[in-house]
Design an enzyme around this catalytic site. Structure first.
Site, PDB file in Angstrom:
ATOM      1  N   ASP A  59       4.085   4.274   3.892  1.00 28.62           N
ATOM      2  CA  ASP A  59       4.297   2.911   3.923  1.00 28.62           C
ATOM      3  C   ASP A  59       4.019   2.702   5.619  1.00 28.62           C
ATOM      4  OD1 ASP A  59       5.655   0.444   4.635  1.00 28.62           O
ATOM      5  OD2 ASP A  59       7.391   0.484   3.300  1.00 28.62           O
ATOM      6  N   TYR A 153       3.175 -15.054   9.446  1.00 27.09           N
ATOM      7  CA  TYR A 153       1.817 -14.018   9.352  1.00 27.09           C
ATOM      8  C   TYR A 153       1.123 -14.401  10.798  1.00 27.09           C
ATOM      9  CZ  TYR A 153      -2.382 -12.583   7.193  1.00 27.09           C
ATOM     10  OH  TYR A 153      -3.845 -12.053   7.152  1.00 27.09           O
TER      11      TYR A 153
HETATM   12  P1  NDP Z   1      -5.118  -6.628  -0.169  1.00 28.59           P
HETATM   13  O1  NDP Z   1      -3.701  -7.492  -0.590  1.00 28.59           O
HETATM   14  O2  NDP Z   1      -6.220  -6.665  -0.844  1.00 28.59           O
HETATM   15  O3  NDP Z   1      -4.821  -5.255   0.161  1.00 28.59           O
HETATM   16  C1  NDP Z   1      -3.851  -4.818   0.802  1.00 28.59           C
HETATM   17  C2  NDP Z   1      -3.814  -3.495   1.180  1.00 28.59           C
HETATM   18  O4  NDP Z   1      -2.845  -2.978   2.086  1.00 28.59           O
HETATM   19  C3  NDP Z   1      -3.602  -2.573   0.044  1.00 28.59           C
HETATM   20  O5  NDP Z   1      -4.311  -1.266   0.262  1.00 28.59           O
HETATM   21  C4  NDP Z   1      -2.067  -2.097   0.075  1.00 28.59           C
HETATM   22  O6  NDP Z   1      -1.934  -0.898  -0.555  1.00 28.59           O
HETATM   23  C5  NDP Z   1      -2.157  -1.880   1.464  1.00 28.59           C
HETATM   24  N1  NDP Z   1      -0.578  -2.021   1.989  1.00 28.59           N
HETATM   25  C6  NDP Z   1       0.023  -3.271   1.959  1.00 28.59           C
HETATM   26  N2  NDP Z   1       1.327  -2.984   2.367  1.00 28.59           N
HETATM   27  C7  NDP Z   1       1.323  -1.692   2.793  1.00 28.59           C
HETATM   28  C8  NDP Z   1       2.565  -0.704   3.476  1.00 28.59           C
HETATM   29  N3  NDP Z   1       3.509  -1.265   3.635  1.00 28.59           N
HETATM   30  N4  NDP Z   1       1.842   0.489   3.844  1.00 28.59           N
HETATM   31  C9  NDP Z   1       0.642   0.872   3.432  1.00 28.59           C
HETATM   32  N5  NDP Z   1      -0.276   0.127   3.101  1.00 28.59           N
HETATM   33  C10 NDP Z   1      -0.049  -1.057   2.602  1.00 28.59           C
HETATM   34  O7  NDP Z   1      -5.363  -7.379   1.397  1.00 28.59           O
HETATM   35  P2  NDP Z   1      -6.797  -7.570   1.995  1.00 28.59           P
HETATM   36  O8  NDP Z   1      -7.755  -6.597   1.692  1.00 28.59           O
HETATM   37  O9  NDP Z   1      -7.111  -8.982   1.691  1.00 28.59           O
HETATM   38  O10 NDP Z   1      -6.275  -7.501   3.736  1.00 28.59           O
HETATM   39  C11 NDP Z   1      -6.554  -6.480   4.490  1.00 28.59           C
HETATM   40  C12 NDP Z   1      -6.276  -7.037   5.693  1.00 28.59           C
HETATM   41  O11 NDP Z   1      -7.048  -8.146   6.231  1.00 28.59           O
HETATM   42  C13 NDP Z   1      -4.838  -7.284   6.037  1.00 28.59           C
HETATM   43  O12 NDP Z   1      -4.421  -6.840   7.142  1.00 28.59           O
HETATM   44  C14 NDP Z   1      -4.858  -8.911   5.972  1.00 28.59           C
HETATM   45  O13 NDP Z   1      -3.858  -9.621   6.799  1.00 28.59           O
HETATM   46  C15 NDP Z   1      -6.274  -9.206   6.530  1.00 28.59           C
HETATM   47  N6  NDP Z   1      -6.780 -10.401   6.456  1.00 28.59           N
HETATM   48  C16 NDP Z   1      -7.315 -10.886   5.163  1.00 28.59           C
HETATM   49  C17 NDP Z   1      -7.806 -11.702   4.891  1.00 28.59           C
HETATM   50  C18 NDP Z   1      -8.291 -12.532   3.335  1.00 28.59           C
HETATM   51  O14 NDP Z   1      -8.513 -13.393   3.354  1.00 28.59           O
HETATM   52  N7  NDP Z   1      -8.353 -11.633   2.290  1.00 28.59           N
HETATM   53  C19 NDP Z   1      -8.241 -13.111   6.004  1.00 28.59           C
HETATM   54  C20 NDP Z   1      -7.441 -12.547   7.245  1.00 28.59           C
HETATM   55  C21 NDP Z   1      -7.014 -11.402   7.388  1.00 28.59           C
HETATM   56  P3  NDP Z   1      -1.553  -1.085  -2.113  1.00 28.59           P
HETATM   57  O15 NDP Z   1      -2.516  -1.110  -2.953  1.00 28.59           O
HETATM   58  O16 NDP Z   1      -0.766   0.398  -2.277  1.00 28.59           O
HETATM   59  O17 NDP Z   1      -0.397  -2.097  -2.299  1.00 28.59           O
END
Ligand code: NDP
Length: 242
Positions: A59, A153
């Site tokens: 985490d 955020y």
């Molecule tokens: P998703 O929700 O598709 O995936 C999130 C990922 O982060 C998963 O791999 C999840 O792991 C992991 N994660 C979440 N919390 C933790 C934690 N506490 N420790 C370790 N891993 C964690 O998100 P996106 O791919 O859409 O987003 C990726 C990044 O891009 C983020 O930082 C987001 O803020 C940013 N972003 C996304 C946008 C979008 O439109 N999608 C736009 C702008 C920015 P698990 O599978 O185990 O839950």
């Protein structure tokens, strides 16, 4: 052995980055929080792309888990070093400020911002000693312009942009670059509750982006080719600014 670590590599943008990063020749450390099945799928895609990797669950918002997991990995891989770090893991908990509870604020700040501090602090020492490193932080359009309903955020991502610029100046002399990529709306689990048909009208390119389109830029910044770019924020948003 030189590795690349992608936090939140199990799904979405992190998965696309992990797979694309194979083209840079690094074995990939795929971090995730709890979704092992999806992380395994990322690992399969890495292998299909001709690369190798391993899962490294922890985490990112918990400093003890970060140092325990990375410390254990380093103990078991004494000759190894993480040369590329992609701080990608993130969550949203959107709610108007007047209704926002401490947990909405704290969870988002801890996962999107404090995680950068914990993971980067651990890995930066080797980069400085080796006089080479690439750090890419995934921020957001929300951190550049602010979005209503996302005060938590927007605050986390704006702070991460500030941290990117400050750290870039701190460690540039050691040939370690620090940059940020700011996606707009990208098709992932994080945005599956949004109405693309409606929101696309706001976007000059008239659609949500794909994770692979973000991964292209991230991998460029993580490569040797981006040797004279640091402290920069590159938007990948289909032309959506205001
Ligand atoms: P998703 O929700 O598709 O995936 C999130 C990922 O982060 C998963 O791999 C999840 O792991 C992991 N994660 C979440 N919390 C933790 C934690 N506490 N420790 C370790 N891993 C964690 O998100 P996106 O791919 O859409 O987003 C990726 C990044 O891009 C983020 O930082 C987001 O803020 C940013 N972003 C996304 C946008 C979008 O439109 N999608 C736009 C702008 C920015 P698990 O599978 O185990 O839950």
């Amino acid at each position: 052995m030189k590795y690349a670590l992608v936090t939140g590599g199990s799904r979405g943008i992190g998965r696309a980055i992990s797979v694309k990063m194979v083209s840079l020749g690094y074995p990939i450390l795929v971090n995730y929080k709890s979704n092992e099945a999806e992380a395994m799928q990322t690992l399969s895609l890495i292998k299909e792309a001709g690369g190798s990797g391993e899962l490294l669950p922890f985490d990112v918002s918990d400093p003890v888990q970060v140092s325990d997991a990375l410390g254990k990995w380093q103990d078991e891989n004494r000759e190894a070093t993480v040369e590329v770090l992609i701080n990608n893991a993130g969550i949203r908990k959107d709610i108007l400020l007047m209704w926002m509870e401490d947990s909405h604020w704290n969870d988002v700040i801890h996962t999107n911002l404090n995680s950068f501090f914990y993971v980067t602090r651990f890995l930066i020492k080797n980069m400085l000693v080796n006089k080479y490193g690439r750090i890419v932080n995934i921020v957001s359009l929300s951190g550049l312009k602010g979005l209503p309903g996302q005060v938590n955020y927007s605050a986390a991502k704006a702070a991460l942009i500030g941290a990117t610029k400050a750290l870039a100046q701190e460690i540039g002399k050691k040939n370690v670059t620090v940059n940020a990529v700011a996606p707009g709306f990208i098709r992932t689990d994080m945005t599956k509750d949004l109405n693309e048909a409606e929101l696309k009208n706001l976007i000059p390119l008239n659609r949500f982006g794909l994770p692979e389109e973000v991964a292209e830029v991230v991998c460029f910044l993580a490569s040797e080719k981006a040797s004279y770019i640091t402290g920069e924020v590159i938007s990948v948003n289909g032309g959506l600014y205001t």
